[in-house]
Write a protein that holds these residues in place. Structure first.
Motif, PDB file in Angstrom:
ATOM      1  N   GLN A 174       0.840  -1.191   0.000  1.00 22.45           N
ATOM      2  CA  GLN A 174       0.000   0.000   0.000  1.00 22.45           C
ATOM      3  C   GLN A 174       0.879   1.246   0.000  1.00 22.45           C
ATOM      4  N   ASP A 175       0.677   2.138  -0.977  1.00 25.13           N
ATOM      5  CA  ASP A 175       1.501   3.341  -1.043  1.00 25.13           C
ATOM      6  C   ASP A 175       0.702   4.615  -0.761  1.00 25.13           C
ATOM      7  N   ALA A 176      -0.507   4.481  -0.179  1.00 23.07           N
ATOM      8  CA  ALA A 176      -1.298   5.652   0.198  1.00 23.07           C
ATOM      9  C   ALA A 176      -0.586   6.395   1.333  1.00 23.07           C
ATOM     10  N   PRO A 177      -0.876   7.684   1.503  1.00 26.36           N
ATOM     11  CA  PRO A 177      -0.215   8.439   2.579  1.00 26.36           C
ATOM     12  C   PRO A 177      -0.388   7.821   3.957  1.00 26.36           C
ATOM     13  N   ILE A 178      -1.584   7.302   4.236  1.00 22.05           N
ATOM     14  CA  ILE A 178      -1.839   6.651   5.521  1.00 22.05           C
ATOM     15  C   ILE A 178      -2.573   5.344   5.257  1.00 22.05           C
ATOM     16  N   VAL A 179      -2.111   4.272   5.889  1.00 22.93           N
ATOM     17  CA  VAL A 179      -2.696   2.948   5.718  1.00 22.93           C
ATOM     18  C   VAL A 179      -2.917   2.339   7.096  1.00 22.93           C
ATOM     19  N   TYR A 180      -4.022   1.599   7.263  1.00 19.09           N
ATOM     20  CA  TYR A 180      -4.190   0.847   8.504  1.00 19.09           C
ATOM     21  C   TYR A 180      -4.372  -0.627   8.187  1.00 19.09           C
ATOM     22  N   ASP A 181      -3.978  -1.474   9.136  1.00 15.07           N
ATOM     23  CA  ASP A 181      -4.081  -2.921   8.982  1.00 15.07           C
ATOM     24  C   ASP A 181      -4.534  -3.509  10.313  1.00 15.07           C
ATOM     25  N   PHE A 182      -5.622  -4.288  10.277  1.00 17.15           N
ATOM     26  CA  PHE A 182      -6.132  -4.937  11.485  1.00 17.15           C
ATOM     27  C   PHE A 182      -6.529  -6.358  11.136  1.00 17.15           C
ATOM     28  N   LYS A 183      -5.732  -7.322  11.611  1.00 16.23           N
ATOM     29  CA  LYS A 183      -5.949  -8.726  11.284  1.00 16.23           C
ATOM     30  C   LYS A 183      -5.977  -8.874   9.761  1.00 16.23           C
ATOM     31  N   SER A 184      -7.106  -9.315   9.199  1.00 17.12           N
ATOM     32  CA  SER A 184      -7.153  -9.462   7.742  1.00 17.12           C
ATOM     33  C   SER A 184      -7.880  -8.299   7.081  1.00 17.12           C
ATOM     34  N   TYR A 185      -8.066  -7.211   7.819  1.00 19.92           N
ATOM     35  CA  TYR A 185      -8.787  -6.057   7.299  1.00 19.92           C
ATOM     36  C   TYR A 185      -7.846  -4.868   7.187  1.00 19.92           C
ATOM     37  N   SER A 186      -8.099  -4.045   6.174  1.00 18.75           N
ATOM     38  CA  SER A 186      -7.198  -2.925   5.954  1.00 18.75           C
ATOM     39  C   SER A 186      -7.949  -1.751   5.330  1.00 18.75           C
ATOM     40  N   GLY A 187      -7.282  -0.617   5.280  1.00 19.20           N
ATOM     41  CA  GLY A 187      -7.861   0.575   4.684  1.00 19.20           C
ATOM     42  C   GLY A 187      -6.783   1.614   4.481  1.00 19.20           C
ATOM     43  N   GLN A 188      -7.177   2.745   3.915  1.00 18.92           N
ATOM     44  CA  GLN A 188      -6.195   3.780   3.646  1.00 18.92           C
ATOM     45  C   GLN A 188      -6.812   5.158   3.787  1.00 18.92           C
ATOM     46  N   ALA A 189      -5.941   6.145   3.949  1.00 23.90           N
ATOM     47  CA  ALA A 189      -6.376   7.533   4.082  1.00 23.90           C
ATOM     48  C   ALA A 189      -5.574   8.387   3.127  1.00 23.90           C
ATOM     49  N   SER A 190      -6.215   9.429   2.634  1.00 25.70           N
ATOM     50  CA  SER A 190      -5.543  10.379   1.749  1.00 25.70           C
ATOM     51  C   SER A 190      -5.746  11.782   2.284  1.00 25.70           C
ATOM     52  N   LEU A 191      -4.866  12.681   1.897  1.00 30.36           N
ATOM     53  CA  LEU A 191      -4.892  14.051   2.380  1.00 30.36           C
ATOM     54  C   LEU A 191      -5.572  14.972   1.372  1.00 30.36           C
ATOM     55  N   THR A 192      -6.369  15.896   1.890  1.00 30.74           N
ATOM     56  CA  THR A 192      -6.942  16.953   1.076  1.00 30.74           C
ATOM     57  C   THR A 192      -6.315  18.271   1.525  1.00 30.74           C
ATOM     58  N   ASP A 193      -6.786  19.380   0.968  1.00 33.33           N
ATOM     59  CA  ASP A 193      -6.209  20.672   1.332  1.00 33.33           C
ATOM     60  C   ASP A 193      -6.304  20.943   2.827  1.00 33.33           C
ATOM     61  N   HIS A 194      -7.432  20.604   3.429  1.00 32.45           N
ATOM     62  CA  HIS A 194      -7.619  20.863   4.853  1.00 32.45           C
ATOM     63  C   HIS A 194      -8.294  19.684   5.537  1.00 32.45           C
ATOM     64  N   GLY A 195      -7.910  18.469   5.158  1.00 28.84           N
ATOM     65  CA  GLY A 195      -8.574  17.341   5.769  1.00 28.84           C
ATOM     66  C   GLY A 195      -7.936  16.009   5.484  1.00 28.84           C
ATOM     67  N   LEU A 196      -8.643  14.984   5.924  1.00 29.50           N
ATOM     68  CA  LEU A 196      -8.165  13.611   5.825  1.00 29.50           C
ATOM     69  C   LEU A 196      -9.356  12.743   5.447  1.00 29.50           C
ATOM     70  N   LEU A 197      -9.205  11.908   4.406  1.00 32.31           N
ATOM     71  CA  LEU A 197     -10.240  10.980   3.972  1.00 32.31           C
ATOM     72  C   LEU A 197      -9.774   9.564   4.239  1.00 32.31           C
ATOM     73  N   LEU A 198     -10.624   8.752   4.877  1.00 29.09           N
ATOM     74  CA  LEU A 198     -10.254   7.380   5.204  1.00 29.09           C
ATOM     75  C   LEU A 198     -11.326   6.438   4.713  1.00 29.09           C
ATOM     76  N   SER A 199     -10.906   5.308   4.175  1.00 32.94           N
ATOM     77  CA  SER A 199     -11.838   4.257   3.774  1.00 32.94           C
ATOM     78  C   SER A 199     -11.181   2.912   4.007  1.00 32.94           C
ATOM     79  N   GLY A 200     -12.003   1.917   4.301  1.00 26.51           N
ATOM     80  CA  GLY A 200     -11.442   0.590   4.529  1.00 26.51           C
ATOM     81  C   GLY A 200     -12.503  -0.398   4.941  1.00 26.51           C
ATOM     82  N   THR A 201     -12.071  -1.599   5.272  1.00 27.37           N
ATOM     83  CA  THR A 201     -12.965  -2.668   5.709  1.00 27.37           C
ATOM     84  C   THR A 201     -12.632  -3.062   7.137  1.00 27.37           C
ATOM     85  N   PHE A 202     -13.599  -3.684   7.797  1.00 29.74           N
ATOM     86  CA  PHE A 202     -13.399  -4.126   9.176  1.00 29.74           C
ATOM     87  C   PHE A 202     -14.359  -5.285   9.464  1.00 29.74           C
ATOM     88  N   PRO A 203     -14.066  -6.133  10.473  1.00 30.24           N
ATOM     89  CA  PRO A 203     -14.920  -7.288  10.767  1.00 30.24           C
ATOM     90  C   PRO A 203     -16.212  -6.892  11.473  1.00 30.24           C
TER      91      PRO A 203
END
Length: 421
Positions: A174-203
């Motif tokens: 994963q080469d996104a600015p921010i990535v999370y990993d929890f067990k077999s679930y993961s997601g990523q976040a990207s930066l905007t001008d004044h914010g943070l967008l996150l998306s991913g999966t979870f159990p």
């Protein structure tokens, strides 16, 4: 001329290869001995990717005393609280590092041995650090718990994930600015001008999310906090609830609850509170006197769908709700909390005149939450939070079900426009 051009091209190519090699080495070395082997939820902050997208000026420099690797890892550990996070970084200058920790992290208590590491903590014990000439380990926790064992292992480079571990391999992909990993679930976040967008999966295991979800038909405006949750909570509420000598049985609570919970925090409301003062009688004896005083408190409302009449009878029997449908002040002494219910909804609120609604409509999101930090600061009802949320403007979180095993989460965090983000 041709030879000069070839020589110049070779030099440029060599420089490009050198820079590429350095960047690749930074990526490789950043994964070495940085993640504890019992890491649970892992966040990877790709510093090089952020610099690439935002520019070097957005990576604030200055005297820190520690190096900034290509990737920074922040994570929880399975045998510690989910509200406790760890991070380790390479040290470049211990003297500069100590001054930085004092200035930025407000570490005001240090303990050091002649030849051992230096331990430190903030006044409220929420931040703990330990460092030597090679590494610094930082721990941030919303609760007070013993973390010296994990911090010691990280400082010594023990009990760490190898860079060939499956979880590390997933993070590398994963080469996104921010990535999370929890067990077999993961997601990523990207930066905007004044914010943070996150998306991913979870159990979804244990939540009991229904096939069809509802939300209130009318959503109140001007709230600082609002949201809802569609879930039966059987996998979450696994034990009886005990507090201040009162017991709420798990089976009873789950039996009365029908899978939908709503919460709101609004503008302050007035409440009459008793204040004890002292005066003197005709014999000049000091006597106690109770005086009623009007105070402003946050309008906090919690509503749930359920078998309401049976639920209220049970809460009254257990001493949680009084005969006047008011929450026992021994259980929540901060504010007066009033209860009311109809044949579908039971509501607790600090606003005695808070209207009820049993009208619902379909929503694709089993969970939704919004926090208006600007409104929270404006209301100034939670003053202890102001220093922590001063740079934040708005947070919205939405979660939907993908299948019976996993859900999808989307979150948007907006910072104040004047923040150099």
């Amino acid at each position: 001329m041709k030879k000069i051009f070839i020589a110049a091209a070779a030099i440029v190519l060599l420089l490009l290869l050198t820079v590429y090699g350095l960047l690749q080495y930074r990526q490789y070395s950043s994964y070495q001995n940085r993640i504890h082997q019992r890491a649970s939820l892992i966040f990877k902050i790709n510093v090089d990717q952020i610099v690439k997208k935002r520019g070097l000026s957005n990576l604030k420099s200055g005297a820190r005393g520690f190096g900034v690797p290509a990737n920074i890892f922040v994570y929880t550990v399975s045998n510690k609280s989910a509200l406790t996070f760890f991070c380790s970084l390479p040290v470049t200058d211990t003297t500069v590092l100590k001054a930085y920790l004092e200035r930025v992290f407000k570490i005001n208590h240090f303990i050091s041995n002649a030849q051992g590491p230096v331990w430190g903590n903030s006044q409220d014990q929420s931040i703990k650090v330990v460092y030597n000439t090679q590494n610094v380990v930082i721990c941030y926790s919303l609760i007070k718990e013993s973390v010296n064992d994990i911090m010691g292992e990280l400082l010594a480079g023990k009990s760490l994930l190898a860079d060939t571990d499956d979880r590390v391999a997933r993070l590398k992909k994963q080469d996104a600015p921010i990535v999370y990993d929890f067990k077999s679930y993961s997601g990523q976040a990207s930066l905007t001008d004044h914010g943070l967008l996150l998306s991913g999966t979870f159990p979804l295991k244990g939540l009991g999310v229904p096939d069809s979800c509802n939300r209130p038909e009318i959503l109140a405006q001007g709230l600082s906090v609002s949201g809802w949750l569609n879930a039966d909570l059987k996998g979450v509420l696994t034990q009886d609830v005990r507090f201040n000598g009162h017991v709420l049985e798990q089976d009873s609570l789950l039996g009365y609850y029908k899978g939908l919970l709503e919460f709101e925090v609004g503008n302050p409301v007035s409440q009459s509170q008793s204040v004890i003062s002292y005066t003197y009688n005709d014999e000049f004896e000091k006597v106690e006197q109770e005086v009623k005083k009007e105070v402003k408190v946050p309008e906090i409302t919690l509503s749930l769908k359920g078998n309401t009449s049976s639920l209220v009878s049970y809460l009254c029997k257990q001493g949680v709700i009084g005969t006047d449908n008011q929450l026992n002040r021994e259980l929540f002494p901060l504010y007066q909390v009033y209860g009311q219910y109809d044949n579908q909804v039971f509501q607790l609120s600090t606003n005695q005149k808070r209207p009820m609604s049993s009208a619902y409509v379909y929503t694709p999101y089993f969970f939704f939450a919004a926090i208006d930090f600007d409104q929270l600061r404006k209301q100034n009802q939670f003053t202890l939070l102001n220093s922590y949320i001063k740079d934040l403007s708005l947070l919205k979180v939405k979660a939907s079900r993908q299948n019976h095993q996993s859900g999808k989460v989307e979150a948007e965090l907006t910072f104040n426009p004047d923040i150099d983000f």
